[in-house]
Design a protein around this motif. Structure first.
Motif, PDB file in Angstrom:
ATOM      1  N   HIS A 129      22.693  47.992  43.241  1.00 11.81           N
ATOM      2  CA  HIS A 129      23.780  47.261  43.087  1.00 11.81           C
ATOM      3  C   HIS A 129      24.304  47.138  41.474  1.00 11.81           C
ATOM      4  O   HIS A 129      23.849  46.672  40.460  1.00 11.81           O
ATOM      5  CB  HIS A 129      23.335  45.880  42.975  1.00 11.81           C
ATOM      6  CG  HIS A 129      23.082  45.421  44.605  1.00 11.81           C
ATOM      7  ND1 HIS A 129      24.193  44.812  45.248  1.00 11.81           N
ATOM      8  CD2 HIS A 129      22.061  45.398  45.389  1.00 11.81           C
ATOM      9  CE1 HIS A 129      23.509  44.474  46.504  1.00 11.81           C
ATOM     10  NE2 HIS A 129      22.358  44.757  46.514  1.00 11.81           N
ATOM     11  N   THR A 159      27.109  46.259  40.402  1.00 16.88           N
ATOM     12  CA  THR A 159      27.669  45.013  40.113  1.00 16.88           C
ATOM     13  C   THR A 159      27.370  44.273  41.130  1.00 16.88           C
ATOM     14  O   THR A 159      26.656  44.456  42.279  1.00 16.88           O
ATOM     15  CB  THR A 159      29.122  44.906  39.812  1.00 16.88           C
ATOM     16  OG1 THR A 159      29.627  44.790  41.121  1.00 16.88           O
ATOM     17  CG2 THR A 159      29.624  46.113  38.959  1.00 16.88           C
ATOM     18  N   ASP A 214      28.813  42.644  43.112  1.00 16.39           N
ATOM     19  CA  ASP A 214      29.695  42.806  44.448  1.00 16.39           C
ATOM     20  C   ASP A 214      29.627  44.312  44.947  1.00 16.39           C
ATOM     21  O   ASP A 214      30.558  44.444  45.925  1.00 16.39           O
ATOM     22  CB  ASP A 214      30.989  42.314  44.200  1.00 16.39           C
ATOM     23  CG  ASP A 214      31.149  41.005  43.603  1.00 16.39           C
ATOM     24  OD1 ASP A 214      30.216  40.055  44.227  1.00 16.39           O
ATOM     25  OD2 ASP A 214      31.839  40.372  42.729  1.00 16.39           O
ATOM     26  N   PHE A 215      29.195  45.212  44.312  1.00 16.55           N
ATOM     27  CA  PHE A 215      29.310  46.644  44.502  1.00 16.55           C
ATOM     28  C   PHE A 215      27.887  47.148  44.723  1.00 16.55           C
ATOM     29  O   PHE A 215      27.166  47.044  43.798  1.00 16.55           O
ATOM     30  CB  PHE A 215      30.414  47.376  43.537  1.00 16.55           C
ATOM     31  CG  PHE A 215      30.197  48.771  43.869  1.00 16.55           C
ATOM     32  CD1 PHE A 215      30.934  49.343  44.969  1.00 16.55           C
ATOM     33  CD2 PHE A 215      29.596  49.715  43.064  1.00 16.55           C
ATOM     34  CE1 PHE A 215      31.161  50.461  45.323  1.00 16.55           C
ATOM     35  CE2 PHE A 215      29.639  50.897  43.378  1.00 16.55           C
ATOM     36  CZ  PHE A 215      30.462  51.699  44.190  1.00 16.55           C
ATOM     37  N   TRP A 245      31.279  46.689  49.065  1.00 12.76           N
ATOM     38  CA  TRP A 245      31.850  45.654  48.329  1.00 12.76           C
ATOM     39  C   TRP A 245      31.788  44.419  48.955  1.00 12.76           C
ATOM     40  O   TRP A 245      31.856  44.359  50.382  1.00 12.76           O
ATOM     41  CB  TRP A 245      33.158  46.074  48.068  1.00 12.76           C
ATOM     42  CG  TRP A 245      33.455  47.113  47.207  1.00 12.76           C
ATOM     43  CD1 TRP A 245      33.775  47.063  45.651  1.00 12.76           C
ATOM     44  CD2 TRP A 245      33.735  48.500  47.725  1.00 12.76           C
ATOM     45  NE1 TRP A 245      34.116  48.192  45.301  1.00 12.76           N
ATOM     46  CE2 TRP A 245      34.075  49.153  46.335  1.00 12.76           C
ATOM     47  CE3 TRP A 245      33.636  49.062  48.819  1.00 12.76           C
ATOM     48  CZ2 TRP A 245      34.060  50.654  46.462  1.00 12.76           C
ATOM     49  CZ3 TRP A 245      33.730  50.419  48.903  1.00 12.76           C
ATOM     50  CH2 TRP A 245      33.850  51.220  47.609  1.00 12.76           C
ATOM     51  N   SER A 246      31.454  43.282  48.460  1.00 16.05           N
ATOM     52  CA  SER A 246      31.259  41.992  48.977  1.00 16.05           C
ATOM     53  C   SER A 246      32.567  41.133  48.124  1.00 16.05           C
ATOM     54  O   SER A 246      32.801  41.435  47.124  1.00 16.05           O
ATOM     55  CB  SER A 246      30.065  41.429  49.042  1.00 16.05           C
ATOM     56  OG  SER A 246      29.304  41.395  47.686  1.00 16.05           O
ATOM     57  N   SER A 247      32.690  39.986  48.767  1.00 17.43           N
ATOM     58  CA  SER A 247      33.788  39.375  48.110  1.00 17.43           C
ATOM     59  C   SER A 247      33.689  37.648  48.882  1.00 17.43           C
ATOM     60  O   SER A 247      33.030  37.531  49.668  1.00 17.43           O
ATOM     61  CB  SER A 247      35.361  39.697  48.341  1.00 17.43           C
ATOM     62  OG  SER A 247      35.638  39.660  49.634  1.00 17.43           O
ATOM     63  N   ASP A 290      33.135  41.507  53.692  1.00 18.56           N
ATOM     64  CA  ASP A 290      32.338  42.746  53.273  1.00 18.56           C
ATOM     65  C   ASP A 290      33.197  44.014  53.542  1.00 18.56           C
ATOM     66  O   ASP A 290      34.075  44.061  54.600  1.00 18.56           O
ATOM     67  CB  ASP A 290      31.054  42.896  53.870  1.00 18.56           C
ATOM     68  CG  ASP A 290      30.092  41.864  53.431  1.00 18.56           C
ATOM     69  OD1 ASP A 290      29.496  41.798  52.298  1.00 18.56           O
ATOM     70  OD2 ASP A 290      30.014  41.026  54.214  1.00 18.56           O
ATOM     71  N   LYS A 340      32.641  48.397  53.656  1.00 17.84           N
ATOM     72  CA  LYS A 340      31.673  49.361  53.514  1.00 17.84           C
ATOM     73  C   LYS A 340      32.453  50.867  54.246  1.00 17.84           C
ATOM     74  O   LYS A 340      32.862  50.946  55.172  1.00 17.84           O
ATOM     75  CB  LYS A 340      30.458  49.433  54.426  1.00 17.84           C
ATOM     76  CG  LYS A 340      29.809  47.643  54.183  1.00 17.84           C
ATOM     77  CD  LYS A 340      28.633  47.842  55.152  1.00 17.84           C
ATOM     78  CE  LYS A 340      27.868  46.274  54.897  1.00 17.84           C
ATOM     79  NZ  LYS A 340      26.687  46.152  55.733  1.00 17.84           N
TER      80      LYS A 340
END
Length: 440
Positions: free
Chosen positions: A208, A210, A212-213, A250-252, A262, A264
């Motif tokens: 990870h 970050t 979110d990434f 990535w997630s948000s 998400d 991917k």
């Protein structure tokens, strides 16, 4: 290693079920009478379950069934039933041995039953997702998992199904058709990797970068026979090539009042030798010459996944609509399916008082590699009627997942199979099904 006999399998799971069957009585004798509201059928076993978990051992078991019958289409109209029993444990190594942020995962499964797709419809994407993987007793998971660097790096090593960790769209496991269960069947077929409960030696690391990434990279020994009936407990390191997947994600929308989503992207490469689907060893059309196929040094492919909650009934509510898609491509030289796609979603919270019920819907398709279609046409021209000419097969499905109790789910479903077998020679099939799951 020899696989267990039917007698051994029966004794192991029979003993397990007999043990589980005594636990409700134990729970009742200690005053745990809320059996319709507790999270598992067998309860807390008079406090034993919680005590074990406090000590670092979490036990789990499920029984799932899939019944399906085609009301029309296919080769004939009939019904079939298949089931899966799984049992296992997670061992918290911090509590047991003082190893921080580490655990061992262990799972065995037993599958039995018949396939409606194989016996009556003749389609490529099974209308019973639980059918397959040898229909036998097998070791599904035995691996070491650990977090490092303040949970930013995750590592898993051991005996694992690749599909547990790559190309997953978890909400798409609400379907009975095997074209998708978190990961796409067409991609599995193209890549040569395996999905639960078929495992292979290997591991992966997820970083990870970050919150979110993330970047995830794996390597698994490729054993094309791992799903066979006699391979349930064959833990040999013998293999043909290495399967290497890479995924970026990535997630948000994870903040309060936001809508989560998400995205991917993934690619894979399997180093095992793989035959061409059209060209022979002399560079000529194999369908016309009858010569052996040209062998390639490997095969590759890629995919994209996206899902997002697009509507929520309230700021802190779990009720709402989530949509998702998955699409992928296999290399043109070796892939059985040149490309595939899945579109769908689910709405959680169907009626007042049914906040945990889910309606799920999807439309999916796998397109046969045009070079494979050309090979089939060539073979048919040499020996008319000897081979079906495949182009695509598509699936539509709608399910209603009813949480009868926290430990019992019933999921009646309707499926429609377009162009079974991909040839257009088999009538489209309308299938009615029922999935059930009990958590022990």
């Amino acid at each position: 290693m020899r696989h267990p006999s039917c007698t051994t399998r029966g004794l192991v799971f029979g003993g397990m079920l007999l043990w589980l069957g005594t636990l409700p009585a134990m729970a009742q004798s200690t005053g745990d009478d809320g059996w319709l509201t507790r999270p598992t059928l067998t309860g807390d076993w008079g406090g034993t379950r919680s005590s074990l978990q406090d000590d670092g051992i979490t036990l789990r078991a499920h029984w799932a069934t899939e019944s399906a019958g085609n009301l029309s289409g296919g080769h004939e109209q009939t019904a079939r039933y298949t089931q899966q029993l799984d049992a296992g444990a997670d061992f918290d190594l911090d509590k047991l041995w003082g190893v921080p942020n580490a655990k061992i995962q262990f799972t065995v499964t037993e599958r039995d039953g018949r396939s409606l797709s194989n016996d009556a419809i003749g389609n490529q994407f099974s209308v019973q997702e639980l059918y397959g993987a040898g229909q036998n007793f097998r070791l599904a998971e035995l691996n070491w998992q650990q977090d490092f660097h303040d949970h930013r790096i995750f590592m898993e090593l051991g005996w694992s199904p690749v599909g547990d960790d790559f190309a997953r769209l978890p909400a798409f496991c609400n379907f009975q058709n095997g074209i998708i269960c978190g990961h796409a069947n067409a991609m599995t077929t193209n890549s040569g990797a395996h999905n639960f409960p078929t495992a292979q030696w290997g591991g992966h690391v997820k970083w990870h970068a970050t919150p979110d990434f993330y970047v995830s990279v794996g390597a698994y020994l490729n054993n094309p026979n791992a799903g066979n009936k006699d391979q349930g407990f064959n833990l040999s390191l013998k293999h043909h090539g290495v399967f290497v997947p890479v995924e970026l994600g990535w997630s948000s929308g994870r903040g309060a009042g936001q809508l989560p989503g998400d995205l991917k992207f993934g690619v894979y490469y399997n180093t095992a030798g793989t035959p061409d689907v059209y060209t022979d060893i002399n560079g000529q059309p194999a369908g016309l010459t009858g010569a052996r196929f040209l062998q390639h040094n490997g095969r590759s492919g890629g995919y994209v996944i996206a899902d997002r909650m697009v509507y929520r009934e309230g700021a802190d509510s779990s009720r709402g609509l989530t949509l998702g898609l998955m699409a992928g491509v296999g290399d043109k030289a070796t892939a059985r399916f040149r490309d595939f796609w899945v579109l769908g979603g689910h709405y959680q919270g169907t009626f007042p008082g049914r906040a945990n019920d889910v309606i799920s819907f999807m439309l999916a398709s796998g397109r046969t590699n045009p070079r494979l279609t050309r090979y089939q046409r060539d073979r048919d021209s040499v020996a008319p009627g000897s081979v079906g000419i495949q182009t695509y097969e598509s699936i539509a499905e709608i399910d209603y997942g009813a949480r009868i109790t926290p430990w019992l789910t019933l999921r009646p479903n309707l499926q429609y199979v377009f162009r079974p077998g991909g040839t257009g020679n088999i009538p489209d099939a309308f299938v009615i099904g029922l999935y059930t799951q009990v958590t022990f």
